[in-house]
Each structure stands twice: as structure tokens, then as C-alpha cells.
Scaffold this active site. Structure first.
Site, PDB file in Angstrom:
ATOM      1  N   SER A 135       0.959  -1.226  -0.160  1.00  0.00           N
ATOM      2  CA  SER A 135      -0.160  -0.084   0.045  1.00  0.00           C
ATOM      3  C   SER A 135       0.869   1.332   0.008  1.00  0.00           C
ATOM      4  CB  SER A 135      -0.889  -0.161   1.123  1.00  0.00           C
ATOM      5  OG  SER A 135      -1.525   1.268   1.299  1.00  0.00           O
ATOM      6  N   TYR A 148      -1.534  -0.647  10.333  1.00  0.00           N
ATOM      7  CA  TYR A 148      -1.719  -1.081   9.389  1.00  0.00           C
ATOM      8  C   TYR A 148      -0.599  -0.574   8.268  1.00  0.00           C
ATOM      9  CZ  TYR A 148      -3.706  -1.174   4.525  1.00  0.00           C
ATOM     10  OH  TYR A 148      -4.066  -1.401   3.056  1.00  0.00           O
TER      11      TYR A 148
HETATM   12  N1  LIG Z   1      -8.738  -0.671  -0.913  1.00  0.00           N
HETATM   13  C1  LIG Z   1      -7.767   0.120  -0.832  1.00  0.00           C
HETATM   14  O1  LIG Z   1      -7.600   1.678  -0.943  1.00  0.00           O
HETATM   15  C2  LIG Z   1      -6.334  -0.334  -0.754  1.00  0.00           C
HETATM   16  C3  LIG Z   1      -5.305   0.432  -0.903  1.00  0.00           C
HETATM   17  C4  LIG Z   1      -4.091  -0.247  -0.659  1.00  0.00           C
HETATM   18  C5  LIG Z   1      -3.762  -1.537  -0.379  1.00  0.00           C
HETATM   19  N2  LIG Z   1      -4.929  -2.393  -0.178  1.00  0.00           N
HETATM   20  C6  LIG Z   1      -4.703  -3.779   0.331  1.00  0.00           C
HETATM   21  O2  LIG Z   1      -5.522  -4.629  -0.939  1.00  0.00           O
HETATM   22  C7  LIG Z   1      -5.807  -5.719  -0.249  1.00  0.00           C
HETATM   23  C8  LIG Z   1      -7.387  -6.192  -0.611  1.00  0.00           C
HETATM   24  O3  LIG Z   1      -8.044  -5.092  -0.228  1.00  0.00           O
HETATM   25  P1  LIG Z   1      -9.653  -4.681  -0.706  1.00  0.00           P
HETATM   26  O4  LIG Z   1      -9.563  -3.236  -1.067  1.00  0.00           O
HETATM   27  O5  LIG Z   1      -9.912  -5.548  -2.109  1.00  0.00           O
HETATM   28  O6  LIG Z   1     -10.367  -5.195   0.620  1.00  0.00           O
HETATM   29  P2  LIG Z   1     -11.761  -6.098   0.545  1.00  0.00           P
HETATM   30  O7  LIG Z   1     -12.631  -5.225  -0.510  1.00  0.00           O
HETATM   31  O8  LIG Z   1     -12.045  -5.593   1.900  1.00  0.00           O
HETATM   32  O9  LIG Z   1     -11.104  -7.455   0.325  1.00  0.00           O
HETATM   33  C9  LIG Z   1     -10.441  -7.843   1.330  1.00  0.00           C
HETATM   34  C10 LIG Z   1     -10.382  -9.638   1.149  1.00  0.00           C
HETATM   35  O10 LIG Z   1      -9.467  -9.948   2.089  1.00  0.00           O
HETATM   36  C11 LIG Z   1      -9.906 -11.145   2.470  1.00  0.00           C
HETATM   37  N3  LIG Z   1      -9.557 -11.578   3.921  1.00  0.00           N
HETATM   38  C12 LIG Z   1      -9.571 -10.632   5.006  1.00  0.00           C
HETATM   39  N4  LIG Z   1      -9.219 -11.132   6.039  1.00  0.00           N
HETATM   40  C13 LIG Z   1      -9.080 -12.537   5.775  1.00  0.00           C
HETATM   41  C14 LIG Z   1      -8.681 -13.711   6.561  1.00  0.00           C
HETATM   42  N5  LIG Z   1      -8.703 -13.835   8.034  1.00  0.00           N
HETATM   43  N6  LIG Z   1      -8.748 -14.721   5.917  1.00  0.00           N
HETATM   44  C15 LIG Z   1      -9.114 -14.982   4.793  1.00  0.00           C
HETATM   45  N7  LIG Z   1      -9.297 -13.983   3.735  1.00  0.00           N
HETATM   46  C16 LIG Z   1      -9.151 -12.746   4.358  1.00  0.00           C
HETATM   47  C17 LIG Z   1     -11.513 -10.926   2.543  1.00  0.00           C
HETATM   48  O11 LIG Z   1     -12.385 -12.242   2.223  1.00  0.00           O
HETATM   49  P3  LIG Z   1     -13.418 -12.631   3.664  1.00  0.00           P
HETATM   50  O12 LIG Z   1     -13.734 -11.451   4.346  1.00  0.00           O
HETATM   51  O13 LIG Z   1     -14.324 -13.464   2.640  1.00  0.00           O
HETATM   52  O14 LIG Z   1     -12.500 -13.630   4.287  1.00  0.00           O
HETATM   53  C18 LIG Z   1     -11.706 -10.228   1.204  1.00  0.00           C
HETATM   54  O15 LIG Z   1     -11.829 -11.122   0.100  1.00  0.00           O
HETATM   55  C19 LIG Z   1      -5.644  -5.734   1.000  1.00  0.00           C
HETATM   56  O16 LIG Z   1      -4.404  -6.438   1.438  1.00  0.00           O
HETATM   57  C20 LIG Z   1      -5.533  -4.360   1.392  1.00  0.00           C
HETATM   58  O17 LIG Z   1      -4.818  -3.798   2.690  1.00  0.00           O
HETATM   59  C21 LIG Z   1      -6.258  -1.633  -0.502  1.00  0.00           C
END
Ligand SMILES: NC(=O)c1ccc[n+]([C@@H]2O[C@H](COP(=O)([O-])OP(=O)(O)OC[C@H]3O[C@@H](n4cnc5c(N)ncnc54)[C@H](OP(=O)(O)O)[C@@H]3O)[C@@H](O)[C@H]2O)c1
Length: 248
Positions: A135, A148
Site C-alpha cells: 500500500s 496498518y
Molecule cells: N482498497 C484500498 O484502498 C487499498 C489500498 C492499498 C492496499 N490495499 C490492500 O489490498 C488488499 C485487498 O483489499 P481490498 O481493498 O480489495 O479489500 P476488501 O474489499 O475488504 O477485500 C479484502 C479481502 O481479503 C480477505 N480477507 C481478509 N481477512 C481474511 C482472513 N482472515 N482470511 C481470509 N481472507 C481474508 C476478504 O475475504 P473474507 O472476508 O471473505 O475472508 C476479502 O476477500 C488488502 O491487502 C489491502 O490492505 C487496499
């Protein structure tokens, strides 16, 4: 046909990547805790192209049980996308919940290195690739980012160090470092739909499909090319200035 294992495919970047990679001719193993969402993806994308593996990424035994019994066609993994992750809470460190900190470390750091460790022998054998979701929080601090940001800095540095150790194996490693993208991320972080809508409202944030396109691009480059680090933001997001606290 190549196979990608994408963790966290039940929402956000992972679900968008599952759709895009299968459309581009990949087989995808998508993981997550929400079985209903993985079943819906399998129905949408077809069981020959998408296999849902339901487990909590922090549970070593459940992960092994799922990955050691993959259908034959999905066993030759070429790409690991370490995407599952989360932020919990926006409070300053001195008011933060310790359990939230531990959950972020367990998920974003410990579980990520554990699944990587498990799949490294196969990825080396197949001269595969690893793409880790870090990130902008890895590089730029912001109020409430505390643990985080720390976990994402770990992911970035782990990615770079993996490259050092994997030199000569043909395995490629990339740290992807997005800024604000609209997914379920803020709903999970705050527990509030209203807070999520307020954050993204009027900001024209990146979309999950934007990030999925970058993942596919990185994964599709010629085999002699390695993108080490890739950082991106929506145009409307930029950097805060340094903060100065004055007495009195
Ligand atoms: N959105 C942003 O602005 C942003 C920016 C930079 C980086 N990121 C990173 O990108 C990645 C994806 O984020 P996103 O924005 O797509 O978030 P999201 O829509 O909340 O999706 C997160 C995913 O992670 C899975 N997950 C979380 N905890 C888990 C666990 N204990 N076991 C298995 N699966 C788990 C969730 O699946 P379940 O809940 O079904 O288990 C879900 O599929 C993350 O690592 C986040 O830190 C996001």
C-alpha cells in the site's frame, strides 16, 4: 493454461482480479472466508476456470487442508497473489485496540509469509511469480495508519528481500502499492457504510478493476522482466504536509 492463486477473492481487488484473469485465459483459485461469494464466483466464471478455496488465511491447518486437496487441474500454480488483508480502526496509536493490531499483523504479515513459505517450492519449480499487495501506507505515514502502515511496510520490504533470495530461480516478485481504491476496505476498517461512502464520495477513487488490470499487466510481462515496486493513486489523492505541533 496458467493458474493463479488469488487470496481474498470474495471482494474488492481479489474478486475483480479473479474475473479479469479468467477472462484472460488463466485458471484461478480464489480464497476467502465467505463461501457463498466463492460459490457465486464459481457459478459466474465456470468451475473449469475458477476454484473457490474456503479458509481463514490465518489458519494454517485449514489452509493446508484446502491447498493439499486442490482439483488436479488447479495444482500447477504459476502465480501467487497475496491480496487478502485488512485495516481495522482509524484511531491514533494511543487509543487503538490491541486486538485490532494483532489481527492486522496476523492477517497481513504472518498469514502472508506462511502461505508464501508453503508455495515457494512449487513456484520455484515452475519459475512462477508472486505479487504482494502492499500500500502507499508502506511509505507515507498518516494519522491512524500506525500498525496498518507497519504491516504494509513489512510486505514491501519482504517482497524486495524475496527478490534477493530468489535471484537465479526465475521467480518474479512484485510489491503493488495502491492509494485510495473503493472496495469493502473502508467498511471493514470502520464498520460503517456511512464512513465508507463519505471517504470515497466525490473523490473519484481508483476501482478494484483498475488494480486488477495492473495485476494482470504485471503477471503478463515477458519472463525476463521484473517490476519490483509499483505505486499508484487516484489523481485526486496526494500527500499531506508535515505536521508541526506548537506549544501554547
Ligand atoms: N482498497 C484500498 O484502498 C487499498 C489500498 C492499498 C492496499 N490495499 C490492500 O489490498 C488488499 C485487498 O483489499 P481490498 O481493498 O480489495 O479489500 P476488501 O474489499 O475488504 O477485500 C479484502 C479481502 O481479503 C480477505 N480477507 C481478509 N481477512 C481474511 C482472513 N482472515 N482470511 C481470509 N481472507 C481474508 C476478504 O475475504 P473474507 O472476508 O471473505 O475472508 C476479502 O476477500 C488488502 O491487502 C489491502 O490492505 C487496499
Amino acid at each position: 493454461m496458467k493458474t493463479a492463486l488469488i487470496t481474498g477473492a470474495t471482494a474488492g481487488f481479489g474478486a475483480a482480479a479473479a474475473r479479469l484473469f479468467t477472462a484472460a485465459g488463466w485458471r484461478v483459485i480464489g480464497t476467502g472466508r465467505r463461501a457463498d461469494r466463492l460459490e457465486a464466483l464459481a457459478a459466474e466464471l465456470g468451475p473449469d476456470k475458477f476454484h473457490g478455496a474456503v479458509f481463514d488465511i490465518r489458519d494454517d491447518a485449514a489452509r493446508d487442508a484446502a491447498l493439499d486437496t486442490l482439483p488436479e487441474a488447479f495444482r500447477g500454480i504459476n502465480l501467487l497473489v497475496n491480496n487478502a488483508g485488512l485495516a481495522l480502526g482509524t484511531q491514533p496509536a494511543q487509543q487503538a485496540d490491541l486486538q485490532n493490531w494483532r489481527t492486522m499483523i496476523d492477517t497481513n504479515v504472518t498469514a502472508l509469509v506462511s502461505i508464501t513459505h508453503k508455495l515457494l517450492p512449487l513456484l520455484i519449480e515452475r519459475k512462477g511469480a508472486i505479487i504482494n499487495l502492499s500500500s502507499v501506507a508502506a511509505t507515507y505515514p498518516y494519522g491512524g495508519g500506525n500498525v496498518y502502515g507497519g504491516t504494509k511496510a513489512f510486505v514491501k520490504q519482504f517482497s524486495l528481500n524475496l527478490r534477493s533470495d530468489l535471484a537465479g530461480t526465475g521467480v518474479r516478485v512484485t510489491s503493488i502499492e495502491p492509494g485510495m481504491a473503493e472496495t469493502e476496505f473502508t467498511l471493514v476498517r470502520t464498520g460503517s457504510q456511512e464512513a465508507s461512502e463519505k471517504l470515497y464520495g466525490g473523490a473519484n477513487p481508483m476501482t478494484a478493476e483498475d488494480i486488477a488490470a495492473m495485476l494482470l499487466w504485471v503477471a503478463s510481462l515477458p519472463l525476463h522482466l521484473n517490476i519490483n515496486v509499483m505505486e499508484m493513486m487516484p489523481v485526486n489523492q496526494s500527500f499531506a504536509g508535515f505536521a508541526v505541533h506548537r506549544a501554547g
